[in-house]
Design a protein around this motif. Structure first.
Motif, mmCIF file in Angstrom:
data_model
loop_
_atom_site.group_PDB
_atom_site.id
_atom_site.type_symbol
_atom_site.label_atom_id
_atom_site.label_comp_id
_atom_site.label_asym_id
_atom_site.label_seq_id
_atom_site.Cartn_x
_atom_site.Cartn_y
_atom_site.Cartn_z
ATOM 1 N N ILE A 5 72.438 62.846 9.898
ATOM 2 C CA ILE A 5 72.668 62.191 8.677
ATOM 3 C C ILE A 5 73.438 60.777 8.636
ATOM 4 C CG2 ILE A 5 75.180 63.213 8.893
ATOM 5 C CD1 ILE A 5 74.954 63.428 5.675
ATOM 6 N N GLU A 6 73.326 59.907 8.009
ATOM 7 C CA GLU A 6 73.929 58.668 7.893
ATOM 8 C C GLU A 6 75.504 58.755 7.881
ATOM 9 O OE1 GLU A 6 71.937 56.110 5.119
ATOM 10 O OE2 GLU A 6 70.004 56.061 6.459
ATOM 11 N N ARG A 7 76.255 57.803 8.355
ATOM 12 C CA ARG A 7 77.652 57.789 8.224
ATOM 13 C C ARG A 7 77.987 57.594 6.856
ATOM 14 N NH1 ARG A 7 81.362 53.717 7.782
ATOM 15 N NH2 ARG A 7 83.468 54.165 8.655
ATOM 16 N N GLU A 8 77.528 56.975 6.062
ATOM 17 C CA GLU A 8 77.990 56.393 4.693
ATOM 18 C C GLU A 8 77.885 57.494 3.635
ATOM 19 O OE1 GLU A 8 76.414 54.186 6.680
ATOM 20 O OE2 GLU A 8 78.232 53.120 7.007
ATOM 21 N N GLN A 9 76.842 58.362 3.918
ATOM 22 C CA GLN A 9 76.236 59.563 3.078
ATOM 23 C C GLN A 9 77.110 60.445 3.118
ATOM 24 O OE1 GLN A 9 74.100 58.165 0.933
ATOM 25 N NE2 GLN A 9 72.925 60.233 0.826
ATOM 26 N N LEU A 10 78.078 60.641 4.564
ATOM 27 C CA LEU A 10 78.666 61.963 4.904
ATOM 28 C C LEU A 10 80.251 61.306 4.818
ATOM 29 C CD1 LEU A 10 79.675 64.589 6.062
ATOM 30 C CD2 LEU A 10 79.312 63.353 8.458
ATOM 31 N N LEU A 11 80.746 60.102 4.759
ATOM 32 C CA LEU A 11 82.097 59.514 4.794
ATOM 33 C C LEU A 11 82.566 59.807 3.449
ATOM 34 C CD1 LEU A 11 84.516 58.344 6.242
ATOM 35 C CD2 LEU A 11 83.565 56.078 5.810
ATOM 36 N N THR A 12 82.163 59.274 2.186
ATOM 37 C CA THR A 12 82.650 59.587 0.835
ATOM 38 C C THR A 12 82.923 60.903 0.513
ATOM 39 O OG1 THR A 12 81.650 57.092 0.398
ATOM 40 C CG2 THR A 12 82.391 58.556 -1.616
ATOM 41 N N PRO A 13 81.929 61.714 0.469
ATOM 42 C CA PRO A 13 82.269 63.224 0.163
ATOM 43 C C PRO A 13 83.116 63.848 1.108
ATOM 44 C CG PRO A 13 80.062 62.748 1.163
ATOM 45 C CD PRO A 13 80.436 61.516 0.858
ATOM 46 N N LEU A 14 83.026 63.562 2.349
ATOM 47 C CA LEU A 14 84.026 64.393 3.127
ATOM 48 C C LEU A 14 85.469 63.729 2.861
ATOM 49 C CD1 LEU A 14 84.426 66.108 5.667
ATOM 50 C CD2 LEU A 14 84.012 63.960 7.095
ATOM 51 N N ASN A 15 85.604 62.509 2.404
ATOM 52 C CA ASN A 15 86.880 61.997 2.428
ATOM 53 C C ASN A 15 87.435 62.887 0.878
ATOM 54 O OD1 ASN A 15 89.228 60.138 2.529
ATOM 55 N ND2 ASN A 15 88.622 59.257 0.913
ATOM 56 N N THR A 16 86.837 63.063 0.081
ATOM 57 C CA THR A 16 87.027 63.639 -1.160
ATOM 58 C C THR A 16 87.343 64.927 -1.025
ATOM 59 O OG1 THR A 16 85.505 62.226 -2.446
ATOM 60 C CG2 THR A 16 86.207 64.094 -3.526
ATOM 61 N N VAL A 17 86.563 65.740 -0.231
ATOM 62 C CA VAL A 17 86.706 67.324 0.116
ATOM 63 C C VAL A 17 88.211 67.438 0.788
ATOM 64 C CG1 VAL A 17 85.941 69.053 1.267
ATOM 65 C CG2 VAL A 17 84.495 67.880 0.094
ATOM 66 N N THR A 18 88.274 66.542 1.816
ATOM 67 C CA THR A 18 89.413 66.531 2.671
ATOM 68 C C THR A 18 91.002 66.438 1.840
ATOM 69 O OG1 THR A 18 88.217 65.857 4.564
ATOM 70 C CG2 THR A 18 90.578 65.657 4.740
ATOM 71 N N SER A 19 90.758 65.782 0.586
ATOM 72 C CA SER A 19 92.015 65.561 0.032
ATOM 73 C C SER A 19 92.523 66.517 -0.658
ATOM 74 C CB SER A 19 91.536 64.551 -1.100
ATOM 75 O OG SER A 19 90.827 65.162 -2.125
ATOM 76 N N VAL A 20 91.909 67.884 -0.802
ATOM 77 C CA VAL A 20 92.251 69.118 -1.240
ATOM 78 C C VAL A 20 92.746 69.883 -0.189
ATOM 79 C CG1 VAL A 20 90.934 69.074 -3.237
ATOM 80 C CG2 VAL A 20 90.208 70.301 -1.238
ATOM 81 N N VAL A 21 92.567 69.700 1.256
ATOM 82 C CA VAL A 21 93.060 70.321 2.215
ATOM 83 C C VAL A 21 94.537 69.967 2.714
ATOM 84 C CG1 VAL A 21 92.593 70.996 4.710
ATOM 85 C CG2 VAL A 21 90.650 70.735 3.052
ATOM 86 N N GLU A 22 95.436 70.997 2.565
ATOM 87 C CA GLU A 22 96.676 70.893 3.003
ATOM 88 C C GLU A 22 96.749 70.536 4.439
ATOM 89 O OE1 GLU A 22 99.226 70.364 0.923
ATOM 90 O OE2 GLU A 22 98.261 71.168 -1.001
ATOM 91 N N ARG A 23 98.012 69.905 4.866
ATOM 92 C CA ARG A 23 98.027 69.597 6.407
ATOM 93 C C ARG A 23 98.750 70.983 6.866
ATOM 94 N NH1 ARG A 23 97.213 64.625 8.017
ATOM 95 N NH2 ARG A 23 97.100 62.855 6.609
ATOM 96 N N ARG A 24 99.492 71.721 6.188
ATOM 97 C CA ARG A 24 100.142 72.850 6.705
ATOM 98 C C ARG A 24 99.395 74.085 6.217
ATOM 99 N NH1 ARG A 24 106.527 71.494 7.021
ATOM 100 N NH2 ARG A 24 106.574 69.541 8.616
ATOM 101 N N GLN A 25 99.050 75.013 6.914
ATOM 102 C CA GLN A 25 98.233 76.160 6.298
ATOM 103 C C GLN A 25 98.816 77.398 6.824
ATOM 104 O OE1 GLN A 25 96.008 75.781 3.997
ATOM 105 N NE2 GLN A 25 95.511 73.761 4.378
ATOM 106 N N THR A 26 98.586 78.359 5.908
ATOM 107 C CA THR A 26 99.089 79.860 6.362
ATOM 108 C C THR A 26 97.899 80.494 7.236
ATOM 109 O OG1 THR A 26 98.269 80.662 4.191
ATOM 110 C CG2 THR A 26 100.710 80.113 4.506
ATOM 111 N N LEU A 27 96.621 80.084 6.758
ATOM 112 C CA LEU A 27 95.399 80.511 7.395
ATOM 113 C C LEU A 27 94.853 79.501 8.217
ATOM 114 C CD1 LEU A 27 93.984 82.699 4.576
ATOM 115 C CD2 LEU A 27 95.251 83.524 6.567
ATOM 116 N N PRO A 28 94.441 79.452 9.481
ATOM 117 C CA PRO A 28 93.787 78.449 10.154
ATOM 118 C C PRO A 28 92.467 77.953 9.489
ATOM 119 C CG PRO A 28 94.608 80.174 11.553
ATOM 120 C CD PRO A 28 94.715 80.799 10.275
#
Length: 216
Positions: A5-28
């Motif tokens: 995959i091309e970097r640009e095709q992955l970077l934007t959606p990955l950045n959007t998805v990661t925004s909902v992932v909390e830094r501190r998690q109860t489950l790994p």
């Protein structure tokens, strides 16, 4: 799973998805992003058990499969690579190996079957609304949402469909904000849902004045 995959095709959606992932998690596994490849369509999913974001992007080639990998580490790798770079992924033996030019990375994976997915309710009728209209509803009411109130139903915005109108209401028990806008068509039977605070904030970031219609 193998993927090119091309970097640009992955970077934007990955950045959007990661925004909902909390830094501190109860489950790994909640620190991970789910990667699913099918017919060269890559689906990325992130969740904190309250909000789930799923985005699709197009890969150059690959073999179908799925895995989960640490979201922020993968995002850091993508950001560090030069523009127009191509990434090659290979998942096997509990590892996700990444190649791009002279760079090599290896990340620990967790089974995709263990990744928690939120249950969704499918409405018989679809409602269409301009992005600017929904953003306006949130802008006029979101400031009244409660923050970490034990009355969890106050930690969000109530969305109500009533005939040919959509209404948003928020309150923290001391103040109340309400906004109403017209729909292009009748919504059918009245319905109510509470959109969690985090989902409201995330949606407000991505809704634009000139964006396409949204459907829910």
């Amino acid at each position: 799973m193998k993927l090119l995959i091309e970097r640009e095709q992955l970077l934007t959606p990955l950045n959007t998805v990661t925004s909902v992932v909390e830094r501190r998690q109860t489950l790994p596994i909640l620190a991970n992003v789910l990667m699913q490849l099918e017919n060269n369509i890559l689906t990325l999913v992130g969740t904190d058990l309250e909000v789930e974001t799923s985005i699709q992007t197009t890969a150059l080639s690959g073999s179908d499969g799925q895995c989960t990998v640490t979201a922020r580490k993968l995002l850091d790798i993508c950001r560090a690579l030069p523009e127009n770079a191509t990434l090659e992924f290979s998942a096997e033996g509990g590892k996700l190996k990444i190649k791009s030019g002279p760079s090599r990375f290896s990340l620990q994976t967790l089974p995709a079957a263990d990744f928690p997915r939120l249950e969704t309710e499918t409405w018989e009728e679809r409602v269409r609304l301009e992005q600017s209209a929904l953003r306006g509803l949130f802008d006029k009411t979101a400031f009244s949402m409660a923050q970490q109130d034990v009355r969890y139903f106050l930690n969000g915005v109530l969305i109500e469909l009533d005939g040919d109108a959509i209404i948003s209401v928020a309150t923290d028990g001391h103040r109340l904000a309400r906004s109403r806008t017209k729909l292009a068509s009748t919504a059918g039977a009245p319905r109510q849902v509470i959109v969690p605070r985090k989902a409201v904030l995330e949606l407000s970031r991505f809704l634009t004045e000139a964006g396409d219609e949204i459907t829910f």
